[in-house]
Structures are given as structure tokens and as C-alpha cells.
Design a protein around this motif. Sequence first.
Motif, PDB file in Angstrom:
ATOM      1  N   GLU A   1      66.861  34.303  78.771  1.00 24.72           N
ATOM      2  CA  GLU A   1      67.042  33.271  77.746  1.00 24.72           C
ATOM      3  C   GLU A   1      67.015  33.915  76.366  1.00 24.72           C
ATOM      4  N   SER A   2      68.203  34.129  75.799  1.00 29.14           N
ATOM      5  CA  SER A   2      68.296  34.803  74.505  1.00 29.14           C
ATOM      6  C   SER A   2      68.284  33.826  73.340  1.00 29.14           C
TER       7      SER A   2
ATOM      8  N   GLU B   1      53.150  30.583  77.932  1.00 28.52           N
ATOM      9  CA  GLU B   1      54.160  30.017  78.824  1.00 28.52           C
ATOM     10  C   GLU B   1      55.430  30.867  78.797  1.00 28.52           C
ATOM     11  N   TYR B   2      55.796  31.354  77.623  1.00 27.92           N
ATOM     12  CA  TYR B   2      56.983  32.202  77.491  1.00 27.92           C
ATOM     13  C   TYR B   2      56.840  33.483  78.309  1.00 27.92           C
ATOM     14  N   LYS B   3      55.636  34.035  78.327  1.00 26.80           N
ATOM     15  CA  LYS B   3      55.413  35.296  79.042  1.00 26.80           C
ATOM     16  C   LYS B   3      55.165  35.090  80.528  1.00 26.80           C
TER      17      LYS B   3
ATOM     18  N   MET C   1      60.652  26.654  85.859  1.00 28.36           N
ATOM     19  CA  MET C   1      61.138  25.779  84.786  1.00 28.36           C
ATOM     20  C   MET C   1      60.339  25.965  83.487  1.00 28.36           C
ATOM     21  N   HIS C   2      59.930  27.196  83.204  1.00 35.43           N
ATOM     22  CA  HIS C   2      59.068  27.373  82.029  1.00 35.43           C
ATOM     23  C   HIS C   2      59.809  27.151  80.719  1.00 35.43           C
ATOM     24  N   PHE C   3      61.112  27.382  80.658  1.00 36.40           N
ATOM     25  CA  PHE C   3      61.817  27.110  79.418  1.00 36.40           C
ATOM     26  C   PHE C   3      61.966  25.609  79.165  1.00 36.40           C
ATOM     27  N   GLN C   4      62.093  24.811  80.226  1.00 35.53           N
ATOM     28  CA  GLN C   4      62.096  23.360  80.048  1.00 35.53           C
ATOM     29  C   GLN C   4      60.748  22.891  79.516  1.00 35.53           C
TER      30      GLN C   4
END
Length: 226
Positions: free
Chosen positions: A20-21, A147-149, A154-157
Motif C-alpha cells: 500500500e503506497s 496497526e500499520y506495522k 484487513m488492516h488498511f481498512q
Amino acid sequence: MPPGKMPIYDIADFKYLGSESDFYANTFAEHLIQHEHMVLAPHRHGFYLSVLFTRGNGIHEVDFQTFDIQPGYIFLLSPGQVHYWKVSEDIDGYIIFHKKEFYDLNFTYERMEHFPFFGSSQNTPLIKLGKEQEVMLTLQFRSIVEEYKSKFLMHFQKIGSMLNVLYIDLARVYLPDKRINKHRELQLGSYSAVKRADRQQFQGHEITCELCEGYVYERKEPEFDL
């Protein structure tokens, strides 16, 4: 350095995690170690930036205006703004980058410019937190970085939802009480304009109830081998 020669950084220029850039988050200390050669000289971004300082001090120059850096200070920048840091060796905190598209994918009727700190580059980029506010918002920044790490499903949601809550809480701190009603009027006007645009876009493309019902009743339920 002449303004026209300043570098314009994209999230892809930083060491983001995963595929996810459009999003990046880190502790400020780690971010500085990895990208010191980039961030300590004047530059622009093609994305939104939010940073909370929890330790250390320094100065932050934004659009050629100088601000102090202290624990409990939050800076929020929009794409295209010029900035750079001068910070102490013990500096730390949390930093978040994301593109407009990352937010738009998660919310249909919300817009980044609805938040008062992103509505205009003329608005101050600095929020000074009280002690209770600092505790609450530090937890939110830290949770987004964690959460990002993570590698959770579905962590980006989830990050999209956490980011929206963070911006709502920041807006409540940012706006004086006397300006809240005016901001609500602007939000409602923008919301109504988006809904009108959506209705116009879909005019002439409605599906009749009969066709909808036919599709529903003809659709077969999935079959499973037992």
C-alpha cells in the motif's frame, strides 16, 4: 534554494511497508533515522501529513513561517506545502502520511477538505494539546502506527476508520466553540452538493423495480456438496 527547485516527495520515496503506497506511518525517531537526508531540508509533499511530538524540541518551518516544536504539539499539512524541521537529538513522536485517494476509498461523502485544518493552507498547521488531550491523541497515533506495522487481516481498512476518528477528534480540538456552527454549515453544504452530483450522475440509469425483483427471484442460492 529557490522555491521552484525544492523536491516534491511522494510516499513511494519513503520506506513504507507492504504493497500500500498510499499510506505510511512511523515513530518520528525511526522516521528521522531512515530519512534524515530528505526531511531536514526544505521540501514539499504530494500527500497529507500529520505528526504528534511526544519528546524533544526544535522548530518547524511551514510555508516560510516558523513554529516551535514541543511535546504535545501536532502539525497537519496539506499537499504542496513547503516545510522542514530542525529538531533536538531526543526528538520523538508519531508521523502519518497518506494520499487523498486513501481516504476517499474508505468514505463516500466525506472529503479531506471538510476538516478545518485541511480546508485551506491559510489555516494554522499547529494544534497545541492540553494534558488530557495529549494522552488521548497519543494513544490514537500510536495505535495507527502499530496497526500499520501489523500483518492483521484487513488492516488498511481498519486504519482508514481509525484515521477518520483521529481527524474528527483533532477537529474538535482545533475549532474554537464560536466557529463550530459555521463549520457545520459548510460541511452540510458540501455534503448536499456531493449528493446532488451523485443523483445527477445516475439519472437515466435507474433499474426498474420489476427488473430488480426479477433478478432477485431468478438468482439461485449457492449449492454445497455435503
